[in-house]
Write an enzyme that holds these catalytic residues in place. Structure first.
Site, PDB file in Angstrom:
ATOM      1  CE  LYS A   1      -3.999  -2.184   0.318  1.00 30.30           C
ATOM      2  NZ  LYS A   1      -5.067  -2.097  -0.700  1.00 30.30           N
TER       3      LYS A   1
ATOM      4  CG  HIS B   1      -7.659  -9.796  -6.914  1.00 31.79           C
ATOM      5  ND1 HIS B   1      -8.757  -8.969  -7.019  1.00 31.79           N
ATOM      6  CD2 HIS B   1      -7.040  -9.451  -5.762  1.00 31.79           C
ATOM      7  CE1 HIS B   1      -8.797  -8.156  -5.974  1.00 31.79           C
ATOM      8  NE2 HIS B   1      -7.762  -8.427  -5.188  1.00 31.79           N
TER       9      HIS B   1
END
Length: 461
Positions: free
Chosen positions: A167, A288
């Site tokens: 992140k 994903h």
């Protein structure tokens, strides 16, 4: 036009259909639109549109055609339930090898029927695949056992793989990205690209790959432990996916088995998943599901559920798929999601409507992500009943007050806390990184462990 005489047979039993082994069975929640036919008539029209029929009788229909009609075999109007049996001969097969394809399964079972004018909504909640059709799917070529082996763990019950997502998800240039990888790997096992990360102008793909390779090698030298990375190779173009995959494997060389390939399976579709599965059968295939909530969300009345998506992913060959957090994280989910985890990991499992035998097909690993941190993990493991999974905590690692490495250690300690059956607050007194997670995520700490501040004393000051 009432088509129930042809496309419905309520005398058929599910037991006999399963014993016959020639039908895929699908369970839907369906509501007819007001002003059209009754429930059975609408269900029959749905089956017709999903197989051999249209809105009128056509002169080209013959007896053989009628023999492969999809049939409504069970309805419960009060529960809005309809079950349809699809002959397996309806589904398309590859001309190169005769294998089955999820694209065809979706086209029939959840295709044009989603836009029918007489259907208010219809959503698939479960499906059953008979052995003759199941054997035509690729299934996973690699499993969590391959990752455990790389990590030097037992291949049975090798346990929790502590992972993260770097992140922020976008905005990091290659060197800061690689630095974050190195930091996390000092305490954790597994890092994945976030789903939009690829070849942005500020983060060229090849430069990022080279720097992550260097970071992995340095972290392995520092810790003496193997590390794993899941690279996003998703693209519109099959050749682009292959080019990315080949470059990664060439760069990582002797560490190639430390690499998984991530595919955004919902947005890129079955073709992208199959490209990765077939071109790179030695790599762990990380499915994903970004975007899936458009159809799988409980708020969505059309499409299919996350359970159905996960079951399809196993058939396609996903080694692992994100399965949510069973209500313990930030994304939509519930405790019943554990049925999804069992369906993709076990060889024999019950779904909402059907029992499925997988006949030895390799399992698909649940990958847990979305708002998880060390404080939420003991309850999550207790609900699931085991820790044989991958968890990717972005904020849960890099939001730790002492950084990514400490965040990774706190997650590993959370598994230890659950295994020991310890009280989390008491456990925190002897485990600094876990204790500091209380300070890092005080809102969660207050909600889950209301008296933590007083019990931890100076450790939570």
């Amino acid at each position: 036009m009432d088509q129930s005489n042809r496309y419905a047979n309520l005398n058929l039993t599910e037991k006999d259909l399963i014993a016959g082994g020639r039908h895929v069975l699908c369970a839907y929640i369906m509501k007819p639109k007001a002003g059209f036919g009754n429930f059975l008539q609408t269900a029959a029209h749905f089956a017709a549109e999903s197989s051999t029929g249209t809105n009128v009788e056509v002169s080209t229909t013959d007896d053989f055609t009628r023999g492969v009609d999809a049939l409504v075999y069970e309805i419960d109007e009060a529960k809005q339930l309809m079950k349809i049996a699809y002959p397996i001969d309806l589904f398309d097969r590859n001309i190169i090898d005769g294998r089955a394809m999820i694209a065809s399964f979706l086209t029939l079972t959840i295709g044009n029927n989603q836009g029918m004018g007489d259907v208010e909504y219809a959503k698939m909640y479960d499906f059953y695949v008979p052995p003759a059709y199941l054997k035509l799917f690729d299934g996973p070529s690699t499993t969590i056992k391959d990752l455990w082996r790389v990590l030097g763990r037992p291949v049975v019950d090798g346990g929790f793989i502590v992972g993260t997502i770097i992140k922020p998800k976008l905005g990091l240039r290659p060197q800061p990205f690689a630095n974050a990888c190195y930091d996390f790997w000092l305490g954790g096992d597994f890092i994945k690209n976030d789903e939009p990360q690829g070849n942005q102008v500020f983060a060229p793909f090849k430069e990022t790959v080279r720097l992550v390779n260097d970071a992995m090698r340095r972290a392995q030298d520092k810790t003496g432990q193997p590390k794993l990375f899941s690279f996003n190779i998703t693209a519109d173009d099959h050749h682009e996916m292959v080019a990315r995959g080949e470059y990664i494997l060439e760069t990582f060389a002797d560490n190639a088995d430390h690499i998984a390939f991530l595919v955004d399976g919902y947005v890129a579709g079955p073709a992208a998943v199959t490209t990765a599965r077939r071109r790179f059968p030695k790599q762990y295939l990380h499915y994903h599901r970004a975007g899936h909530g458009a159809v799988t969300s409980p708020q969505a009345k059309r499409g299919y559920t996350a359970f159905v998506l996960s079951k399809m992913a196993r058939l396609q060959g996903a080694s692992g798929i994100h399965t949510g957090t069973m209500g313990f994280g930030k994304m939509e989910g519930e405790a019943a999601d554990r049925a999804m985890a069992y369906m993709i990991t076990e060889d024999s499992a019950d779904g909402p409507y059907f029992h499925q035998e997988w006949l030895g097909m390799n399992p698909t690993t649940p990958i847990i992500s979305g708002g998880m941190n060390a404080l939420r993990m003991p309850g999550f493991f207790k609900n699931l009943g085991h820790s044989n999974l991958i968890m990717t905590a972005g904020g849960g690692a890099f939001g730790h007050i002492d950084g990514g490495a400490a965040g990774a250690k706190s997650l590993r300690q959370a598994e230890q806390c659950w295994k020991e059956g310890a009280d989390p607050v008491a456990f925190a007194k002897e485990h600094r990184e876990f204790a500091r997670a209380f300070e890092s995520f005080p809102h969660d700490a207050d909600a889950l462990y209301p008296n933590w501040r007083g019990q931890l004393g100076l450790a939570a000051a």
